[in-house]
Design a protein around this motif. Structure first.
Motif, PDB file in Angstrom:
ATOM      1  N   GLU A  50      -1.236  -6.988   1.225  1.00  0.00           N
ATOM      2  CA  GLU A  50      -1.124  -5.539   1.372  1.00  0.00           C
ATOM      3  C   GLU A  50      -0.734  -5.157   2.801  1.00  0.00           C
ATOM      4  OE1 GLU A  50      -4.053  -3.045  -0.609  1.00  0.00           O
ATOM      5  OE2 GLU A  50      -4.714  -4.776  -1.769  1.00  0.00           O
ATOM      6  N   THR A  51      -1.227  -5.909   3.789  1.00  0.00           N
ATOM      7  CA  THR A  51      -0.824  -5.662   5.175  1.00  0.00           C
ATOM      8  C   THR A  51       0.671  -5.932   5.358  1.00  0.00           C
ATOM      9  OG1 THR A  51      -3.034  -6.240   5.999  1.00  0.00           O
ATOM     10  CG2 THR A  51      -1.205  -6.344   7.568  1.00  0.00           C
ATOM     11  N   ALA A  52       1.131  -7.060   4.800  1.00  0.00           N
ATOM     12  CA  ALA A  52       2.552  -7.403   4.890  1.00  0.00           C
ATOM     13  C   ALA A  52       3.411  -6.395   4.143  1.00  0.00           C
ATOM     14  CB  ALA A  52       2.780  -8.814   4.338  1.00  0.00           C
ATOM     15  N   ALA A  53       2.943  -5.959   2.972  1.00  0.00           N
ATOM     16  CA  ALA A  53       3.710  -5.016   2.153  1.00  0.00           C
ATOM     17  C   ALA A  53       3.950  -3.700   2.891  1.00  0.00           C
ATOM     18  CB  ALA A  53       2.982  -4.768   0.839  1.00  0.00           C
ATOM     19  N   LYS A  54       2.949  -3.222   3.590  1.00  0.00           N
ATOM     20  CA  LYS A  54       3.091  -1.967   4.345  1.00  0.00           C
ATOM     21  C   LYS A  54       4.130  -2.110   5.452  1.00  0.00           C
ATOM     22  CE  LYS A  54      -1.633  -0.484   3.353  1.00  0.00           C
ATOM     23  NZ  LYS A  54      -3.006  -0.324   3.888  1.00  0.00           N
ATOM     24  N   LYS A  55       4.136  -3.270   6.102  1.00  0.00           N
ATOM     25  CA  LYS A  55       5.118  -3.509   7.164  1.00  0.00           C
ATOM     26  C   LYS A  55       6.529  -3.627   6.588  1.00  0.00           C
ATOM     27  CE  LYS A  55       1.903  -5.824  10.321  1.00  0.00           C
ATOM     28  NZ  LYS A  55       1.565  -7.089  11.037  1.00  0.00           N
ATOM     29  N   ILE A  56       6.648  -4.277   5.434  1.00  0.00           N
ATOM     30  CA  ILE A  56       7.950  -4.431   4.786  1.00  0.00           C
ATOM     31  C   ILE A  56       8.496  -3.077   4.358  1.00  0.00           C
ATOM     32  CG2 ILE A  56       9.072  -5.364   2.706  1.00  0.00           C
ATOM     33  CD1 ILE A  56       7.114  -7.787   2.996  1.00  0.00           C
ATOM     34  N   GLN A  57       7.626  -2.250   3.776  1.00  0.00           N
ATOM     35  CA  GLN A  57       8.037  -0.901   3.379  1.00  0.00           C
ATOM     36  C   GLN A  57       8.458  -0.069   4.596  1.00  0.00           C
ATOM     37  OE1 GLN A  57       4.969   1.045   1.039  1.00  0.00           O
ATOM     38  NE2 GLN A  57       6.102   0.697  -0.849  1.00  0.00           N
ATOM     39  N   ALA A  58       7.707  -0.187   5.680  1.00  0.00           N
ATOM     40  CA  ALA A  58       8.010   0.583   6.884  1.00  0.00           C
ATOM     41  C   ALA A  58       9.368   0.207   7.465  1.00  0.00           C
ATOM     42  CB  ALA A  58       6.915   0.371   7.931  1.00  0.00           C
ATOM     43  N   LYS A  59       9.789  -1.027   7.209  1.00  0.00           N
ATOM     44  CA  LYS A  59      11.089  -1.516   7.684  1.00  0.00           C
ATOM     45  C   LYS A  59      12.216  -1.115   6.740  1.00  0.00           C
ATOM     46  CE  LYS A  59      13.024  -4.423  10.798  1.00  0.00           C
ATOM     47  NZ  LYS A  59      12.897  -4.399  12.252  1.00  0.00           N
ATOM     48  N   GLY A  60      11.869  -0.503   5.611  1.00  0.00           N
ATOM     49  CA  GLY A  60      12.886   0.000   4.699  1.00  0.00           C
ATOM     50  C   GLY A  60      13.232  -0.903   3.532  1.00  0.00           C
ATOM     51  N   TYR A  61      12.459  -1.967   3.355  1.00  0.00           N
ATOM     52  CA  TYR A  61      12.736  -2.878   2.239  1.00  0.00           C
ATOM     53  C   TYR A  61      11.808  -2.598   1.056  1.00  0.00           C
ATOM     54  CZ  TYR A  61      15.132  -5.905   5.662  1.00  0.00           C
ATOM     55  OH  TYR A  61      15.971  -6.413   6.613  1.00  0.00           O
ATOM     56  N   PRO A  62      12.324  -2.661  -0.173  1.00  0.00           N
ATOM     57  CA  PRO A  62      11.426  -2.681  -1.338  1.00  0.00           C
ATOM     58  C   PRO A  62      10.579  -3.964  -1.305  1.00  0.00           C
ATOM     59  CG  PRO A  62      13.679  -2.146  -1.987  1.00  0.00           C
ATOM     60  CD  PRO A  62      13.735  -2.619  -0.564  1.00  0.00           C
ATOM     61  N   VAL A  63       9.391  -3.900  -1.874  1.00  0.00           N
ATOM     62  CA  VAL A  63       8.461  -5.029  -1.721  1.00  0.00           C
ATOM     63  C   VAL A  63       8.521  -5.993  -2.898  1.00  0.00           C
ATOM     64  CG1 VAL A  63       6.064  -5.703  -1.319  1.00  0.00           C
ATOM     65  CG2 VAL A  63       6.956  -3.598  -0.296  1.00  0.00           C
ATOM     66  N   ILE A  64       8.195  -5.523  -4.112  1.00  0.00           N
ATOM     67  CA  ILE A  64       8.070  -6.417  -5.272  1.00  0.00           C
ATOM     68  C   ILE A  64       9.102  -6.041  -6.328  1.00  0.00           C
ATOM     69  CG2 ILE A  64       6.538  -7.324  -7.066  1.00  0.00           C
ATOM     70  CD1 ILE A  64       4.169  -6.238  -5.364  1.00  0.00           C
ATOM     71  N   ALA A  65      10.039  -6.913  -6.612  1.00  0.00           N
ATOM     72  CA  ALA A  65      10.967  -6.700  -7.728  1.00  0.00           C
ATOM     73  C   ALA A  65      10.216  -7.002  -9.024  1.00  0.00           C
ATOM     74  CB  ALA A  65      12.180  -7.617  -7.596  1.00  0.00           C
ATOM     75  N   HIS A  66      10.223  -6.025  -9.928  1.00  0.00           N
ATOM     76  CA  HIS A  66       9.394  -6.169 -11.136  1.00  0.00           C
ATOM     77  C   HIS A  66      10.073  -5.493 -12.318  1.00  0.00           C
ATOM     78  CE1 HIS A  66       5.693  -6.666 -13.425  1.00  0.00           C
ATOM     79  NE2 HIS A  66       5.761  -5.396 -13.788  1.00  0.00           N
TER      80      HIS A  66
END
Length: 419
Positions: free
Chosen positions: A164-180
């Motif tokens: 969840e910590t990594a996901a927030k950083k990834i989102q903040a950088k503009g990337y979608p997190v989980i392809a589903h």
């Protein structure tokens, strides 16, 4: 030895053994790019052995529609030579007396010595082989776009807190997190790994293998559902289609950082020319290191009347269990061979980690059947399981507490329903 030489040598061997050529009709759902390339290996072997292959294809996976079509064919006295049937459903067909005994071939090829006990047990009914295990899939995998993680500067997460910590950083950088893919079986694939991580091996076994009503209805299940719900805001579901391989393609193309999916996804990376460790990463789902949710692709052999069809069917079973096929097929499929004596020298680091964790899980109690992929329970219970999880994700008003009660009731109903 290259693929062409392998196929030719095996074909010549089978041609000398087969008395007559026949047709092999196989029910399967290997239809994505990587899966189709893998099944083509088996088709080539059957054809080079002098037989005719006929697809009985179910796009998008199995489930009730595939089971219904198979039931209709068998009741009409026109079963396919072989069908992909898994877990407890193998026992159901065998108990009804429709499956071919494969003990003679098993003894000839020494299956008992070459298959891990859990795989041999799946392929047997009352001590007799009635199906051929093609591979072992690990379901609790996380597939990762390495470039995105490097760009964001986060490490591969090993716990849900780290994720969840990594996901927030990834989102903040503009990337979608989980392809589903927004399909119930894909929801279930994510959920069962969350359940294993949050609840542990004994909880998973009691809830999804034993179908213990009290455990399914427990506070632990509510915690699992709450963690599952926390992942939902990170799902990227706006894909051109909801098929799982489209989600994999999103990770390949850098349109999402992660996908939670079994190792059949790896075949898509390899078909795209990507290399493990360089272009993409594989890791156990957070909280499931040294644990292994298995999905074993097995082809049962139905009793047939025609001698030529029986001969073709025997050659099919022989081909599936050969060392060469287990090697070539699984290199393309992304899985590892069912036979433990097949070398992984040609396989990548993901496959080697898969086998290492399989062996570790055999010893530590973490080797468990996937409920999402038909290994832990019947298709009827599985359908109820799917439906509740899908409803939970699509109904913001359904709390984890309410979903826990609903899941327990629906799974219990599924276990009592007539299949």
């Amino acid at each position: 030895m290259n693929k062409k030489t392998i196929l030719l040598s095996l074909a010549l061997c089978w041609q000398s053994q087969a008395a007559t050529a026949g047709e092999v009709e196989v029910l399967h759902y290997w239809t994505s790019g990587g899966e189709a390339a893998a099944i083509d290996v088996l088709k080539d072997l059957v054809k080079k052995g002098g037989h005719t292959w006929r697809d009985f294809v179910v796009p998008g996976g199995g489930g009730e529609s595939a089971n219904a079509e198979l039931k209709k064919r068998v009741i009409q006295g026109d079963p396919p030579a072989s069908a992909m049937v898994k877990g407890p459903d193998i026992e159901r067909w065998a108990r009804l007396g429709f499956l071919q005994n494969l003990d003679e071939l098993a003894q000839k090829q020494q299956w008992d010595e070459k298959l891990p006990p859990v795989i041999a047990d799946v392929a047997k009914f009352r001590g007799h082989y009635v199906s051929t295990p093609v591979n072992v899939h690990r379901v609790n995998w996380m597939w990762i776009n390495k470039r995105i993680l490097d760009d964001v500067g986060v490490a591969v997460p090993t716990t849900w807190e780290e994720f969840e910590t990594a996901a927030k950083k990834i989102q903040a950088k503009g990337y979608p997190v989980i392809a589903h893919g927004d399909q119930s079986w894909q929801d279930a694939t994510v959920f069962e790994s969350v359940a294993l991580a949050v609840g542990g091996e004994e909880f998973y076994r009691l809830a999804f293998v034993e179908n213990d009503y009290g455990v399914i209805k427990s506070d632990t299940m509510t915690k699992v559902l709450a963690q599952f719900r926390r992942l939902q805001p990170y799902f990227k579901t706006d894909l051109k289609s909801q098929d799982w391989n489209v989600a994999t393609q999103a990770v390949i193309n850098g349109q999402a950082a992660f996908q939670f999916m079994g190792d059949w996804a790896k075949g898509e990376f390899e078909k795209a020319g990507q290399k493990a460790g360089k272009d993409f990463l594989c890791a156990p789902m957070p909280g499931t290191s040294n644990q292994f949710l298995y999905n074993i692709d097995t082809l049962v052999m139905f009793q047939l009347k025609s001698e030529s069809a029986q001969a073709a069917q025997q050659d099919l079973a022989d081909a599936i269990m050969s060392e060469t096929f287990q090697n070539v097929f699984n290199l393309k499929k992304g899985s590892i061979p069912a036979r433990r004596d097949v070398s992984l020298d040609q396989f990548d680091d993901c496959a080697r980690l898969s086998r290492a964790d399989f062996l570790a899980a055999e010893k530590n109690g973490g080797l468990l059947p996937s409920i999402a992929h038909g290994m832990a329970t019947t298709a009827r219970v599985q359908e109820e399981f799917y439906a509740v999880l899908h409803e939970f994700l699509h109904d913001p008003g359904m709390s984890p507490e309410k979903a826990t009660v609903t899941l327990a009731k629906r799974m219990r109903y599924g276990s009592y329903a007539i299949n």
